[in-house]
Motif scaffolding. Structure first.
Motif, short mmCIF file in Angstrom:
data_model
loop_
_atom_site.label_atom_id
_atom_site.label_comp_id
_atom_site.label_asym_id
_atom_site.label_seq_id
_atom_site.Cartn_x
_atom_site.Cartn_y
_atom_site.Cartn_z
N SER A 671 21.43 -4.09 33.96
CA SER A 671 21.50 -3.23 32.78
C SER A 671 22.75 -3.56 32.00
CB SER A 671 21.48 -1.75 33.18
OG SER A 671 22.62 -1.42 33.95
N THR A 672 22.79 -3.06 30.78
CA THR A 672 23.91 -3.36 29.90
C THR A 672 24.54 -2.08 29.41
OG1 THR A 672 24.62 -4.60 27.95
CG2 THR A 672 22.55 -3.43 27.77
N GLY A 673 25.78 -2.18 29.03
CA GLY A 673 26.49 -1.06 28.43
C GLY A 673 27.68 -1.58 27.66
N SER A 674 28.10 -0.82 26.68
CA SER A 674 29.27 -1.24 25.91
C SER A 674 30.53 -1.05 26.76
CB SER A 674 29.38 -0.44 24.62
OG SER A 674 29.50 0.93 24.88
N VAL A 675 31.36 -2.07 26.80
CA VAL A 675 32.59 -2.06 27.59
C VAL A 675 33.75 -2.34 26.65
CG1 VAL A 675 33.86 -3.11 29.49
CG2 VAL A 675 31.38 -2.86 29.64
N ALA A 676 34.74 -1.47 26.67
CA ALA A 676 35.88 -1.64 25.77
C ALA A 676 36.77 -2.77 26.26
CB ALA A 676 36.67 -0.34 25.69
N ILE A 677 37.15 -3.65 25.34
CA ILE A 677 38.13 -4.70 25.65
C ILE A 677 39.36 -4.54 24.78
CG2 ILE A 677 36.39 -6.32 26.44
CD1 ILE A 677 36.68 -7.76 23.76
N GLY A 678 39.36 -3.56 23.88
CA GLY A 678 40.52 -3.30 23.03
C GLY A 678 40.54 -4.16 21.78
N GLY A 687 41.65 -7.18 23.54
CA GLY A 687 40.76 -7.87 22.64
C GLY A 687 40.28 -9.21 23.16
N ASP A 688 39.50 -9.89 22.31
CA ASP A 688 39.00 -11.23 22.62
C ASP A 688 40.15 -12.22 22.47
OD1 ASP A 688 37.77 -13.67 22.78
OD2 ASP A 688 36.15 -13.20 21.37
N PRO A 689 40.54 -12.94 23.53
CA PRO A 689 41.66 -13.88 23.42
C PRO A 689 41.47 -14.95 22.36
CG PRO A 689 41.16 -13.46 25.71
CD PRO A 689 40.04 -12.86 24.91
N CYS A 690 40.22 -15.25 21.98
CA CYS A 690 39.98 -16.28 20.97
C CYS A 690 40.21 -15.76 19.55
CB CYS A 690 38.56 -16.82 21.10
SG CYS A 690 38.29 -17.78 22.62
N LEU A 724 36.68 -11.29 16.11
CA LEU A 724 35.50 -10.67 16.71
C LEU A 724 35.01 -9.48 15.89
CD1 LEU A 724 33.43 -10.48 18.99
CD2 LEU A 724 35.09 -9.15 20.31
N GLY A 725 35.93 -8.68 15.37
CA GLY A 725 35.53 -7.55 14.54
C GLY A 725 35.02 -6.35 15.31
N THR A 726 35.27 -6.29 16.60
CA THR A 726 34.87 -5.14 17.41
C THR A 726 35.80 -5.03 18.59
OG1 THR A 726 33.06 -4.16 18.69
CG2 THR A 726 33.23 -6.55 18.71
N ALA A 727 35.88 -3.84 19.16
CA ALA A 727 36.75 -3.60 20.31
C ALA A 727 35.94 -3.46 21.60
CB ALA A 727 37.58 -2.35 20.08
N GLN A 728 34.66 -3.89 21.55
CA GLN A 728 33.83 -3.76 22.73
C GLN A 728 32.85 -4.92 22.81
OE1 GLN A 728 31.86 -0.01 22.12
NE2 GLN A 728 30.34 -0.87 20.74
N VAL A 729 32.36 -5.15 24.01
CA VAL A 729 31.31 -6.13 24.23
C VAL A 729 30.22 -5.45 25.06
CG1 VAL A 729 32.81 -8.15 24.09
CG2 VAL A 729 32.47 -7.02 26.30
#
Length: 1008
Positions: A671-678, A687-690, A724-729
């Motif tokens: 299953s999937t869910g939104s996970v905060a990465i900041g 955030g996304d290191p890239c 990335l434009g978002t704080a979650q994946v």
């Protein structure tokens, strides 16, 4: 800092000074009401002896002595918290970390624990905290084996006993962090009605609870029956009512807005075409691009169908009014974006619960007793969260043939290297309203058994069997059909043949109700868990030894736990995909775990009545368990009890505990869910290191980071402008049938002292001090995707070569057209180790004021304080990987539902004045300051931590005659706001801090 030091000094100093003057303690931590030991001995000589089984042991004994540290909470203590659910009261205790419960108000995941309430001892998670009711296992409500505390018959709780450390020898799997045993009232007679209501200072978060309990004996006192009914309702409390919640942050976050925005990936338009529109048509300043003359930002759509620039460039020509759902923030030098926000969030989950419990005991003969009991709980909870966000892996694709594309936007699309290629489109589908998840549970348990005397010495036997089931239905509404939207976007008419007016995705345009209904979807997932148990035990005395009775317990049990999950067909399409945006594919899943067990326990009295040893006993135990999943496993223990003299008792021991993987951990669906990465920033690891704004890209190793990002799939054309434009994946997790058992070694050592003094001031005084150590290896858990991002890019030295083949990097895949992470993996594995160490201190004191010369009826005062010191909380993600000590930090846990706060100091202190049938109490709750867990891995991180937290509660009780009692109070008396967690404004930890604010409650109990 100075204030925090003073507070800690007071906590330690007060306990230390008390230890110098106090003397023997009760085995449990509770406010003592008994006379000093000398008086107890005189009373005991005339009192009948009743054998009691202590939590943590299977051997009945006449004293109430526990070798493991026990904390006991009475029903009055629970009521004084003002809460209508037991989980919120437990989470305030120093031994617990805030876990899944009333603060979990909404989810975008298809997880299997929505609406539940759990207990997490020592922050090690609910699946490592064994929940018992009268010493017997309860029906899990989650496939991971966690018991939902909402299913406890709270009206009958007499007290709650909590022990720290492994207890697998006594109870089997799951008791690696400890045990929480709910003891119910026995031999209840009469009728008792109980009611309570409460409301926050903001006029929301209302709670209501009504219970009715009736008990009576029958058949000439040979039988006894009790029946209890409980209705509980808890309403939501809204974030918008509290000024400390912020819906418009000053930092970049989600850029998926109702107006929609186009992303070009590596198929970039020319800067000339973009400026021809913005400068030539709108009269804005010129936008800049890359060295190749290409535009690297995003294009957004005003509701009037004009365009605006966003993400990595200045926001120009934004014409819609700024709202909480769409507002402009700075995202870097000469860079802005339009952020998405949501102001409809709640901070207390609603609950509507009915439960009934019944039990009958009957003396079949003088030597055989029978009992039967049942419990049934049905409840519902609703979580509300933001609208569907069509972004990241759920981004939309708009063909160039869409008739709603304006001439201005069409001219920009035509300038791309592949002019006829479709364009990626992100949009917040606010037109569908918020997403609503309803959670409906039906849980029952039937238990029947026999017990009696064998006729050999004082040997007794018991056998029981139970069967139980938990059924869970999770309905989701407000979802969006990917297929329906795709058909609308690809229709040459814009979808007018599918619904009235078609669907114009550009701008915050509201389509017809017919189109909304065409897009909107409702799904329903069902989950069913069953448990069957048969257990038999024999215990009693074997022989008289010089130091006392040699006692034993032997037993065997069989346990079966099964699980069956059925997803909605829209989440499990025949082609292996999901039709619902934001939710990954789910497959039907199920399985069964069976175990057969035998155990033995021996209480060995070694020494008695010699200098400095009044009594010295050993409690030895062994359990063998054979699982159909992991095979044979062993658990064993050796505990010691040393009564030095009346005033001092020392205790301690070692336990080898195991936890076999649960049926859900083995077989749960992906299953999937939104996970905060900041959000990325130059001074944090978030955030996304890239992302070009991240500390990884702007740091000393930026060139190596850039190269790794290219290897992962970020297109060369946008590598130097990628945001990335978002704080979650959206991360994937699920079961793993190859898991092995967890192994825990737990140690405890401590002592209890109770005042031997006859002085009225000091005779009701006790102190307990206990050290604990819990080492878990092969721990089962998901590897945090946020940490996987950080470790892949060498945070903490986990990938010094910046190799794409690094294990952490293997969990991350990207869309090669735009660089966006595509469903990164959070695998369920036997990870490295968890190591937790700390000290618990409990002090109780009570004095009758008339005994110190303040009048014949001056009342009593009592002081009770429980303090926990966390020495270390070490997590090693994988064998051989670095180990990080998170003690004194917030933000990282062994799993997200286990609690993310690990304060070095946590305490609860109560001061109560009682006079006759009335009492007035003040309670102080303290949580120490903590640094951000990001600083544990990266010491130069500037991510903010939290300040020390002090909250005071007030409670009062008074009797109106012999059969009526009123209680009232206010929690968070001074309306202390919670500390912000991390750098995102409005982000609070509802699991550990009071996010409701000042709260008033009133209750009444009537007996007949």
């Amino acid at each position: 800092m100075v204030a925090g030091g003073i507070t800690r000094a007071f906590l330690v100093g007060s306990c230390a000074s008390i230890a110098l003057v106090a003397g023997a303690a009760h085995a449990q931590s509770s406010v003592p009401t008994a006379p000093p030991p000398s008086e107890q001995a005189e009373q005991a000589a005339d009192a009948p002896t009743e054998e009691i089984t202590v939590t943590g042991s299977r051997i009945a004994r006449s004293d109430y002595v526990a070798n493991s540290p026990i904390v006991s909470l009475s029903s009055d203590t629970l009521e004084n918290t003002g809460r209508v659910t037991v989980e919120s009261a437990l989470s305030q205790m120093p031994q617990f970390s805030g876990a899944f419960g009333q603060g979990n108000t909404g989810s975008t995941s298809t997880g299997l624990n929505g609406g539940q309430a759990n207990a997490s001892l020592r922050g090690l998670g609910s699946k490592r905290t064994l929940i018992l009711m009268d010493g017997r296992r309860m029906q899990p409500s989650n496939p991971d084996g966690s018991v939902d505390l909402n299913t406890i018959p709270e009206a009958l709780i007499e007290n709650i006993e909590v022990i720290t450390g492994g207890a697998s020898t006594t109870y089997g799997s799951d008791a690696t962090a400890g045990v929480v045993n709910f003891r119910l009232r026995r031999d209840f007679k009469g009728i008792e009605l109980n009611g309570q209501t409460g409301v926050s200072d903001y006029g929301d978060g209302n709670t209501y609870r009504i219970t009715a309990t009736a008990g009576s004996s029958f058949a000439d006192e040979r039988g006894h029956g009790v029946l209890s009914f409980d209705y509980t309702r808890r309403d939501t409390a809204q974030q918008a009512e509290r000024d400390y919640y912020t819906f418009r942050t000053t930092t970049p976050g989600l850029s998926t807005i109702p107006q929609g925005n186009a992303l070009f990936g590596s198929n970039l338009p020319t800067l000339a075409a973009v400026n021809a529109v913005f400068v030539g048509q709108y009269g804005t300043p010129a936008l800049t691009g890359n060295a190749a003359g290409r535009y690297t930002g995003q294009i957004g759509f005003n509701t009037d169908q004009t365009l605006f620039s966003s993400a990595g460039v200045p926001v120009l020509n934004y014409r819609d009014p700024q709202t909480d759902e769409a507002y402009i923030v700075n995202s870097g030098t000469n860079s802005q974006q339009v952020n998405f926000g949501y102001n409809g969030g709640s901070l207390q989950a609603d609950l509507d619960r009915y439960s009934v419990f019944g039990k009958v005991d009957y003396d079949v003969t003088d030597n055989i007793k029978a009992f039967g009991q049942f419990s049934y709980t049905t409840y519902s909870s609703v979580g509300i969260t933001n609208p569907t966000l069509a972004s990241n892996v759920y981004g939309l694709t708009v063909p160039t043939t869409n008739p709603f594309i304006t001439p201005a936007f069409r001219s920009i699309l035509a300038s791309r290297p592949s002019p006829n290629a479709p364009v990626t489109f992100y949009k917040a589908l606010s037109i569908l309203g918020p997403r609503v998840q309803s959670y409906d549970y039906d849980v029952y348990q039937l238990t029947a058994g026999l017990s009696g005397k064998i006729g050999i010495r004082d040997w007794t036997w018991d056998i029981y069997a139970n069967t139980s089931k938990a059924k869970f239905q999770n309905a989701q509404s407000g979802g969006a059909s990917a297929g329906a939207i795709s058909r609308l976007l690809n229709s040459p008419t814009g979808g007018t043949e599918l619904c009235a007016g078609g669907f114009n995705p550009f701008g915050n345009v509201t389509p017809s109700q017919e189109c909304i209904a065409y897009i909107s979807r409702r799904t329903l997932n069902t989950n069913e868990l069953r448990q069957k148990t048969v257990e038999g035990n024999i215990q009693g005395g074997l022989a008289k030894l010089p130091a006392g009775d040699l006692r034993f317990a032997l037993g065997a049990d069989y346990r079966s736990n099964s699980y069956a999950f059925q997803p909605d067909s829209q989440l499990s399409l025949p082609d292996g995909t999901s039709d619902i945006l934001g939710y990954s594919v789910l497959r039907a899943a199920g399985g069964t775990v069976k175990a057969g067990e035998v155990y033995g326990e021996l209480l060995v009295p070694l020494l008695h009545d010699i200098p400095l040893i009044q009594q010295f006993d050993l409690d030895l135990g062994y359990r063998y368990s054979n699982y159909n999943s992991v095979g044979g496993v062993h658990a064993y223990k050796a505990d010691a009890n040393w009564q030095v003299f009346d005033a001092l008792r020392l205790r301690g021991g070692y336990n080898r505990a195991i936890r076999a993987p649960s049926v859900g951990e083995l077989y749960a669906p992906i299953s999937t869910g939104s996970v905060a990465i900041g959000s990325p920033a130059a001074t944090t690891a978030n955030g996304d290191p890239c992302d070009v704004r991240s500390s990884y890209r702007v740091g000393a190793n930026g060139a190596q980071v850039r190269a790794l990002c290219l290897q992962q799939g970020v297109p060369t054309a946008i590598i130097d402008s990628y945001q990335l434009g978002t704080a979650q994946v959206f991360a994937l997790t699920g079961g793993n049938p190859d898991l092995q058992e967890e192994i825990a070694d737990t140690y405890s050592a401590g002592g209890v002292i109770q005042s031997p003094f006859s002085s009225p001031v000091f005779r009701h005084m006790s102190l307990s001090v206990d050290y604990y150590r819990i080492d878990i290896k092969q721990a089962v858990g998901p590897l945090s995707i946020a940490q996987a991002f950080q470790f892949c890019f060498n945070s903490g030295g986990n990938n010094p070569q910046y190799a794409a083949s690094n294990y952490y990097c293997s969990l991350i895949s990207r869309n090669t057209a735009n660089g966006v992470p595509v469903n990164p993996l959070q695998p369920l594995l036997n990870l490295g180790t968890f190591k937790v160490r700390g000290v618990d201190v409990q002090f109780d004191w009570k004095v009758n004021l008339s005994d110190i010369g303040l009048g014949g009826n001056a009342g009593t005062v009592a002081l009770n304080t429980a303090v926990s010191y966390l020495e270390s909380f070490k997590i090693q993600a994988l064998p051989g990987a670095p180990s990080y000590d998170y003690a004194g930090s917030i933000g990282t846990g062994v799993e997200t539902t286990a609690g993310l706060a690990h304060p070095e100091w946590k305490s609860v202190t109560s001061f109560t004045y009682s006079l006759g049938g009335a009492s007035l109490g003040v309670r102080w709750r303290y949580i120490d300051k903590m640094i951000s867990s990001a600083r544990v891995v990266n010491p130069v991180s500037t991510t903010r931590g939290v300040d020390a937290y002090n909250v005071f509660d007030l409670n009062a009780r008074f009797e109106a005659g012999e059969t009526t009692e009123f209680r009232m109070g206010a929690t968070n008396l001074f309306n202390k706001k919670p500390p912000q967690v991390g750098d995102t404004e409005g982000n609070y930890d509802a699991q550990n801090y009071d996010v409701i604010g000042r709260y008033f409650f009133l209750g009444v109990t009537k007996k007949f």
